[in-house]
Design a protein around this motif. Structure first.
Motif, PDB file in Angstrom:
ATOM      1  N   ARG A 132       0.853  -1.186   0.000  1.00 49.31           N
ATOM      2  CA  ARG A 132       0.000   0.000   0.000  1.00 49.31           C
ATOM      3  C   ARG A 132       0.894   1.242   0.000  1.00 49.31           C
ATOM      4  O   ARG A 132       2.108   1.130   0.040  1.00 49.31           O
ATOM      5  N   THR A 133       0.270   2.417   0.015  1.00 44.34           N
ATOM      6  CA  THR A 133       1.034   3.658  -0.073  1.00 44.34           C
ATOM      7  C   THR A 133       2.126   3.736   0.978  1.00 44.34           C
ATOM      8  O   THR A 133       3.284   4.016   0.675  1.00 44.34           O
ATOM      9  N   ALA A 134       1.770   3.505   2.239  1.00 46.25           N
ATOM     10  CA  ALA A 134       2.686   3.765   3.347  1.00 46.25           C
ATOM     11  C   ALA A 134       3.155   2.505   4.067  1.00 46.25           C
ATOM     12  O   ALA A 134       3.919   2.602   5.028  1.00 46.25           O
ATOM     13  N   TYR A 135       2.686   1.350   3.626  1.00 50.94           N
ATOM     14  CA  TYR A 135       3.112   0.128   4.317  1.00 50.94           C
ATOM     15  C   TYR A 135       2.926  -1.099   3.437  1.00 50.94           C
ATOM     16  O   TYR A 135       2.230  -1.066   2.419  1.00 50.94           O
ATOM     17  N   VAL A 136       3.579  -2.169   3.863  1.00 54.11           N
ATOM     18  CA  VAL A 136       3.496  -3.463   3.176  1.00 54.11           C
ATOM     19  C   VAL A 136       3.088  -4.505   4.207  1.00 54.11           C
ATOM     20  O   VAL A 136       3.557  -4.471   5.352  1.00 54.11           O
ATOM     21  N   THR A 137       2.188  -5.409   3.844  1.00 47.63           N
ATOM     22  CA  THR A 137       1.885  -6.540   4.723  1.00 47.63           C
ATOM     23  C   THR A 137       2.446  -7.811   4.099  1.00 47.63           C
ATOM     24  O   THR A 137       2.383  -7.987   2.880  1.00 47.63           O
ATOM     25  N   ARG A 138       3.014  -8.655   4.941  1.00 42.44           N
ATOM     26  CA  ARG A 138       3.587  -9.923   4.469  1.00 42.44           C
ATOM     27  C   ARG A 138       3.052 -11.068   5.325  1.00 42.44           C
ATOM     28  O   ARG A 138       3.101 -11.002   6.557  1.00 42.44           O
ATOM     29  N   GLU A 139       2.565 -12.091   4.649  1.00 44.33           N
ATOM     30  CA  GLU A 139       2.117 -13.309   5.330  1.00 44.33           C
ATOM     31  C   GLU A 139       3.265 -14.310   5.279  1.00 44.33           C
ATOM     32  O   GLU A 139       3.693 -14.722   4.193  1.00 44.33           O
ATOM     33  N   ILE A 140       3.758 -14.681   6.439  1.00 43.61           N
ATOM     34  CA  ILE A 140       4.953 -15.523   6.543  1.00 43.61           C
ATOM     35  C   ILE A 140       4.594 -16.784   7.330  1.00 43.61           C
ATOM     36  O   ILE A 140       3.898 -16.714   8.345  1.00 43.61           O
ATOM     37  N   SER A 141       5.076 -17.930   6.854  1.00 42.26           N
ATOM     38  CA  SER A 141       4.869 -19.177   7.613  1.00 42.26           C
ATOM     39  C   SER A 141       6.205 -19.649   8.181  1.00 42.26           C
ATOM     40  O   SER A 141       7.251 -19.511   7.552  1.00 42.26           O
ATOM     41  N   ILE A 142       6.151 -20.186   9.398  1.00 42.02           N
ATOM     42  CA  ILE A 142       7.339 -20.749  10.059  1.00 42.02           C
ATOM     43  C   ILE A 142       7.041 -22.204  10.367  1.00 42.02           C
ATOM     44  O   ILE A 142       5.972 -22.544  10.884  1.00 42.02           O
ATOM     45  N   GLU A 143       8.000 -23.050  10.064  1.00 39.43           N
ATOM     46  CA  GLU A 143       7.857 -24.482  10.362  1.00 39.43           C
ATOM     47  C   GLU A 143       9.056 -24.946  11.165  1.00 39.43           C
ATOM     48  O   GLU A 143      10.206 -24.644  10.834  1.00 39.43           O
ATOM     49  N   ASP A 144       8.785 -25.675  12.238  1.00 38.38           N
ATOM     50  CA  ASP A 144       9.852 -26.265  13.052  1.00 38.38           C
ATOM     51  C   ASP A 144      10.115 -27.677  12.535  1.00 38.38           C
ATOM     52  O   ASP A 144       9.250 -28.562  12.658  1.00 38.38           O
ATOM     53  N   LYS A 145      11.284 -27.887  11.946  1.00 35.69           N
ATOM     54  CA  LYS A 145      11.606 -29.203  11.355  1.00 35.69           C
ATOM     55  C   LYS A 145      11.571 -30.317  12.401  1.00 35.69           C
ATOM     56  O   LYS A 145      11.195 -31.452  12.108  1.00 35.69           O
ATOM     57  N   LYS A 146      11.945 -29.970  13.618  1.00 38.15           N
ATOM     58  CA  LYS A 146      12.050 -30.973  14.670  1.00 38.15           C
ATOM     59  C   LYS A 146      10.678 -31.520  15.066  1.00 38.15           C
ATOM     60  O   LYS A 146      10.460 -32.735  15.107  1.00 38.15           O
TER      61      LYS A 146
END
Length: 504
Positions: free
Chosen positions: A74-88
């Motif tokens: 957007r004009t003044a910001y960015v949103t990011r959808e991030i996934s984290i996976e624990d291999k263990k």
């Protein structure tokens, strides 16, 4: 926080060798939301390491695999959808990063941008997530402290009806020294809280817009009680409160404001270059010419304004005067604008920009060659121009022209927005929007195009706030109530047209 201990984690922006620790902390502390209030690089200084992967790639830090699933700008910001996976353990978690990009290197952001950003963050907050909110800038104290104070004090004020800003600042500093680092940040916090407490909810979802528009059309209450009229009156109240304009100057004439805001526009060299002496660019908002010729200056009556996704999405300017045609094309060249939207009252005015009869003409040092002319529809024409200058590579510019008596019909606005949307996806250049004085119809077109983008990206639009953001750059946008109403009307038509096509 206000009622909850360990409500926030204030962190520095990670450097290269602390990125693994950063993600370890996010996983360990069960964080689902990250607020980032710094750019990666500001000026020539690196402020923060990019700790998230680019789209389509993944990062691995120890047992953690990090993937970027979606990114919206957007004009003044960015949103990011991030996934984290624990291999263990095989466990997965989704994290949303809200990256505010409009905090200037030296100074503070406009409170309106900061509050609209904050509003997006809290609207996404998930009730079931118990983890703290991670907030970081570069050092993790100045901007970070300002954002945390805004969030906590807004909640306190809404809950209790009272707030003590100084007391909360001391409370933050018990946990982390120097939170809110400068007096400017402290002042910015006050303005942001004022904005947040007085901001009404004027956002309309895509699925409810038709119903809202019908209620506007059939509203027969007294004028001062009608929704759009109340919004427009509020815009008029806000219009003088542009950045850097003191309350004592709000009702001053342009002559009184000259020393504060309009030095370049009102100088003896430039005054005659303005069509309307009441529509002038402020010194800190105006477009500068770079490659102007002998006897010219860096001045043109034009301002940069945001699109929905870029801080400089449009350049809005007046129809050139005979003497400023060369300045217009200098601006197009200097700012690499490859698309022009020309909204005029009669066909003859177009000759002040290009030739409607011949295919070649010379304006100052520029050669202008028409390579194609095309009638689009709804009285819109498309002209392809090759702009050349000695010792400079020729460049192609596409001009869309609409002729209207006063303000464009909704169907014309819809078509123009669709045409420039296609162009905008092909390049990152600002789109130049031209009207008689650079305010009327320019503001209408930009606000409407931004509302269309908002519906496409976020499935809602807030026309009131979109207009306010434009008025920060040029307060003379939307001085006519009919323009404001037309923006709603055209957006309704655009959504209805999109629904019709979607059903085929």
């Amino acid at each position: 926080g206000f009622k909850k201990e360990r409500c926030y984690i204030a962190s520095q922006g990670p450097v290269k060798n602390t990125v693994p620790d950063h993600w370890k902390m996010i996983w360990q502390e069960n964080i689902h939301q990250i607020v980032m209030v710094t750019n990666l690089v500001e000026g020539i200084k690196t402020k923060c390491e990019q700790y998230w992967p680019c789209g389509g790639k993944q990062m691995v830090h120890g047992n953690l695999i990090i993937r970027l699933n979606a990114e919206k700008e957007r004009t003044a910001y960015v949103t990011r959808e991030i996934s984290i996976e624990d291999k263990k353990s095989g466990k997965k978690r989704n994290v949303t990063q809200y990256h505010f990009t409009a905090w200037p290197d030296h100074g503070t952001p406009d409170p309106l941008y900061l509050v609209l950003f904050h509003r997006h963050v809290i609207s996404d907050s998930k009730a079931g997530h118990s983890g703290p909110l991670l907030v970081h800038c570069s050092a993790g104290i100045g901007r970070t402290g300002t954002y945390i104070a805004l969030d906590a004090l807004l909640e306190e004020g809404r809950t209790t009806g009272f707030l003590d800003i100084f007391k909360f600042l001391k409370k933050m500093r018990y946990s982390r020294m120097n939170m809110i680092q400068t007096s400017n940040q402290y002042v910015c916090l006050h303005y942001a809280l004022l904005e947040a407490f007085t901001m009404k909810d004027t956002k309309i979802r895509k699925d409810e817009f038709s119903e809202v528009w019908q209620s506007i059309r059939t509203d027969h209450k007294a004028l001062n009680h009608q929704r759009l009229n109340k919004e427009f009156k509020e815009l008029e109240q806000h219009v003088g409160e542009t950045k850097g304009l003191s309350p004592s100057m709000l009702n001053a004439t342009k002559d009184d404001q000259n020393h504060n805001q309009y030095n370049a526009a009102m100088s003896t060299t430039n005054l005659a270059k303005n069509r309307n002496k009441d529509v002038l660019p402020m010194d800190d908002k105006r477009v500068y010419l770079v490659s102007y010729g002998k006897g010219r200056s860096d001045y043109i009556n034009a301002v940069q304004v945001p699109s929905y996704t870029k801080f400089v999405g449009y350049i809005t300017t007046q129809l050139p005067l005979p003497d400023t045609k060369v300045d217009f094309w200098t601006m197009i060249r200097d700012h690499s604008s490859s698309t022009i939207v020309l909204i005029i009252n009669n066909a003859n005015e177009a000759d002040l920009v290009y030739s409607q009869s011949g295919n070649e003409l010379t304006i100052g040092q520029f050669g202008i060659k028409i390579s194609a002319r095309e009638e689009v529809e709804n009285n819109i024409t498309k002209t392809t121009i090759v702009l050349s200058r000695k010792d400079d590579k020729p460049r192609q510019v596409v001009l869309f022209q609409a002729i209207c008596n006063s303000i464009p019909d909704p169907i014309v606005l819809c078509k123009l927005a669709d045409l420039i949307s296609t162009r905008a996806t092909m390049s990152n250049d600002p789109i130049t929007v031209v009207s008689s004085d650079g305010a009327k119809n320019c503001g209408l077109f930009c606000a409407f195009a931004n509302a269309v983008s908002s519906m496409q990206i976020d499935n809602h639009a807030d026309i009131f706030q979109l207009v306010r953001l434009l008025q920060l750059r040029r307060p003379e946008f939307f001085t006519d109530f009919e323009e404001y109403k037309r923006c709603y009307e055209a957006l309704h038509l655009h959504l209805e047209s999109a629904n019709v096509y979607a059903n085929f």
